[in-house]
Design a protein around this motif. Structure first.
Motif, mmCIF file in Angstrom:
data_model
loop_
_atom_site.group_PDB
_atom_site.id
_atom_site.type_symbol
_atom_site.label_atom_id
_atom_site.label_comp_id
_atom_site.label_asym_id
_atom_site.label_seq_id
_atom_site.Cartn_x
_atom_site.Cartn_y
_atom_site.Cartn_z
ATOM 1 N N LEU A 139 52.334 37.420 47.750
ATOM 2 C CA LEU A 139 51.854 38.699 47.210
ATOM 3 C C LEU A 139 50.406 38.493 46.802
ATOM 4 C CD1 LEU A 139 53.578 41.148 44.822
ATOM 5 C CD2 LEU A 139 51.304 40.323 44.248
ATOM 6 N N ARG A 140 49.534 39.344 47.305
ATOM 7 C CA ARG A 140 48.100 39.243 47.010
ATOM 8 C C ARG A 140 47.655 40.500 46.280
ATOM 9 N NH1 ARG A 140 43.523 36.308 48.296
ATOM 10 N NH2 ARG A 140 41.693 37.410 49.088
ATOM 11 N N THR A 141 47.041 40.318 45.125
ATOM 12 C CA THR A 141 46.633 41.458 44.311
ATOM 13 C C THR A 141 45.277 41.179 43.664
ATOM 14 O OG1 THR A 141 47.406 43.023 42.621
ATOM 15 C CG2 THR A 141 47.808 40.687 42.200
ATOM 16 N N ASP A 142 44.789 42.143 42.891
ATOM 17 C CA ASP A 142 43.449 42.051 42.315
ATOM 18 C C ASP A 142 43.432 41.155 41.089
ATOM 19 O OD1 ASP A 142 42.418 43.970 44.138
ATOM 20 O OD2 ASP A 142 43.260 45.566 42.905
ATOM 21 N N SER A 143 42.305 40.467 40.900
ATOM 22 C CA SER A 143 42.053 39.760 39.651
ATOM 23 C C SER A 143 41.503 40.769 38.634
ATOM 24 C CB SER A 143 41.056 38.627 39.884
ATOM 25 O OG SER A 143 39.835 39.150 40.348
ATOM 26 N N LEU A 198 34.037 41.235 42.638
ATOM 27 C CA LEU A 198 32.672 41.269 43.120
ATOM 28 C C LEU A 198 32.431 42.587 43.838
ATOM 29 C CD1 LEU A 198 32.169 37.691 44.612
ATOM 30 C CD2 LEU A 198 31.185 38.595 42.512
ATOM 31 N N ALA A 199 31.245 43.140 43.650
ATOM 32 C CA ALA A 199 30.940 44.433 44.269
ATOM 33 C C ALA A 199 30.997 44.358 45.786
ATOM 34 C CB ALA A 199 29.561 44.902 43.811
ATOM 35 N N MET A 200 30.681 43.188 46.364
ATOM 36 C CA MET A 200 30.636 43.064 47.816
ATOM 37 C C MET A 200 32.003 42.801 48.447
ATOM 38 S SD MET A 200 28.970 39.258 48.401
ATOM 39 C CE MET A 200 27.417 39.637 47.604
ATOM 40 N N SER A 201 33.055 42.604 47.638
ATOM 41 C CA SER A 201 34.371 42.296 48.197
ATOM 42 C C SER A 201 35.205 43.562 48.366
ATOM 43 C CB SER A 201 35.116 41.296 47.308
ATOM 44 O OG SER A 201 35.433 41.872 46.057
ATOM 45 N N LEU A 202 36.115 43.523 49.330
ATOM 46 C CA LEU A 202 36.995 44.656 49.601
ATOM 47 C C LEU A 202 38.127 44.714 48.594
ATOM 48 C CD1 LEU A 202 37.386 44.274 53.488
ATOM 49 C CD2 LEU A 202 35.809 45.792 52.259
ATOM 50 N N GLY A 203 38.701 45.908 48.442
ATOM 51 C CA GLY A 203 39.929 46.060 47.677
ATOM 52 C C GLY A 203 41.117 45.629 48.520
ATOM 53 N N GLY A 254 47.519 28.379 43.146
ATOM 54 C CA GLY A 254 46.205 27.873 42.803
ATOM 55 C C GLY A 254 45.140 28.463 43.710
ATOM 56 N N GLY A 255 43.861 28.247 43.342
ATOM 57 C CA GLY A 255 42.760 28.790 44.141
ATOM 58 C C GLY A 255 42.612 30.269 43.886
ATOM 59 N N GLY A 256 41.884 30.939 44.758
ATOM 60 C CA GLY A 256 41.723 32.381 44.635
ATOM 61 C C GLY A 256 40.851 32.774 43.462
ATOM 62 N N ALA A 257 39.575 32.390 43.498
ATOM 63 C CA ALA A 257 38.681 32.721 42.388
ATOM 64 C C ALA A 257 38.376 34.203 42.328
ATOM 65 C CB ALA A 257 37.375 31.930 42.523
ATOM 66 N N ILE A 258 38.619 34.921 43.419
ATOM 67 C CA ILE A 258 38.284 36.346 43.448
ATOM 68 C C ILE A 258 39.539 37.210 43.365
ATOM 69 C CG2 ILE A 258 37.193 38.157 44.844
ATOM 70 C CD1 ILE A 258 35.280 36.097 45.896
#
Length: 346
Positions: A60-64, A68-73, A33-37
């Motif tokens: 494991l953390r991956t891209d949605s 957002l343009a201001m967030s890192l990959g 749960g969580g992780g809106a980005i």
């Protein structure tokens, strides 16, 4: 690669190769749960053979689907997390990064899973004595001090732009550019941004900042800090930016009298910060950085809503974030007026 079972098979093979193991059994791979980005998956696994033999609980953390343009990959975030962990910040231990070459369509990294809860409302409403609250804030302050000890010459993070001149002015320029990308005018945000520009503090030494350290982005187990999460907004900026963000009205979850993240008094946070080697914080500048925090949160809320409205990532959570703008604007006006009042009496 969109199929969840295919992703699990790829991750299993990735771990097998990285560990030099004879076998890997993934018992659970479940979206958290969580992780809106970003997207996070809980991994419960057993590794057979090699240096990592045994049972493990990882993330494991991956891209949605959109970002957002201001967030890192994820590759950049992994590098920042590694630097922070090595600097002594209480954070999940990073393990390995997968740089995608077309296998699954996106990068991911693995880190050890830490215990506790990150729910903002649970954390501020938990039954704790004043001493336990002060201790938790001191631990947060100590981790911030460790993070802020990292300066641009200490580590190799070429994807983070080092501000030229005043760090606050660099943020103002960044936020003005973001405002200009929005389709609808935002007069409240424009006015507040101009006030921040007119009253910019002098001497803002640059260090590594988390960029989103708030109640809801750190884990607490019992009354102890387990670790700081979600490093996708890390940047080179002023140390007070992190402190202002944590102490902004927006992150108190209804406990407005407790300035430091709804947990306790700001002095407990600053005492832990300074005792752990952080720079002495000029308390008079915190209204400025809390106003800056509310401005930034308003921009993020608008950009999150745009992800939904553009159909990039249809999401009730993203849509509701955009609906929070009037409340954020009220907090922004209150913080800006407090800053101006302080300046009038300086």
């Amino acid at each position: 690669m969109q199929n969840s079972s295919a992703l699990e098979t790829f991750v299993q093979d990735f771990i097998l190769r990285r560990c030099g193991a004879s076998g890997v059994d993934i018992e659970r791979m479940e979206r958290m749960g969580g992780g809106a980005i970003q997207e996070n998956y809980a991994l419960d696994l057993e590794i057979h053979g090699g240096a990592h033999a045994g049972r493990h609980n990882w993330v494991l953390r991956t891209d949605s689907p959109s970002r957002l343009a201001m967030s890192l990959g994820r590759a950049e975030e992994f590098s920042v997390l590694s630097c922070a962990f090595q600097a002594g910040v209480r954070a999940p231990e990073p393990l390995w990064l997968h740089r995608d070459q077309g296998e699954i369509g996106k990068n991911f990294y693995l880190m050890k899973r830490i215990g506790g809860t990150a729910s903002g409302r649970e954390l501020v409403r938990a039954e704790r004595t004043p001493e336990q609250r002060a201790s938790l804030l001191a631990q947060l302050g100590a981790s911030l001090a460790a993070l802020h000890s990292v300066t641009p010459g200490d580590v190799d993070l070429p994807f983070l732009k080092v501000p030229e001149g005043n760090a606050a002015l660099a943020r103002i320029a960044e936020y003005r550019t973001l405002l200009d990308t929005l389709e609808r005018p935002q007069p409240t945000l424009e006015w507040a941004l101009r006030q921040l520009e007119l009253h910019v503090p002098a001497n803002c030494p640059v260090c590594l900042v988390h960029g989103d350290l708030r109640t809801g982005n750190y884990m607490v187990e019992g009354h102890q800090l387990s670790g700081v999460l979600d490093w996708e907004f890390a940047a080179w900026s002023a140390a007070e930016e992190d402190i202002g963000w944590l102490c902004a009205r927006d992150w108190r979850f209804g406990t407005d009298d407790l300035e430091a993240g709804g947990i306790g008094p700001v002095e407990a946070l600053l005492a832990g910060y300074e005792a752990a080697g952080g720079r002495t914080v000029d308390r008079r500048r915190l209204h400025y950085w809390r106003a800056m925090a509310s401005l930034r949160w308003a921009l993020i809320a608008l950009l999150q809503a745009q992800r939904h409205l553009s159909s990039e990532e249809p999401s009730l959570e993203l849509a509701l974030t955009g609906r929070m703008l009037p409340e954020i604007e009220l907090n922004l006006l209150l913080e800006t007026e407090a800053m101006l009042e302080e300046r009038r009496h300086a």
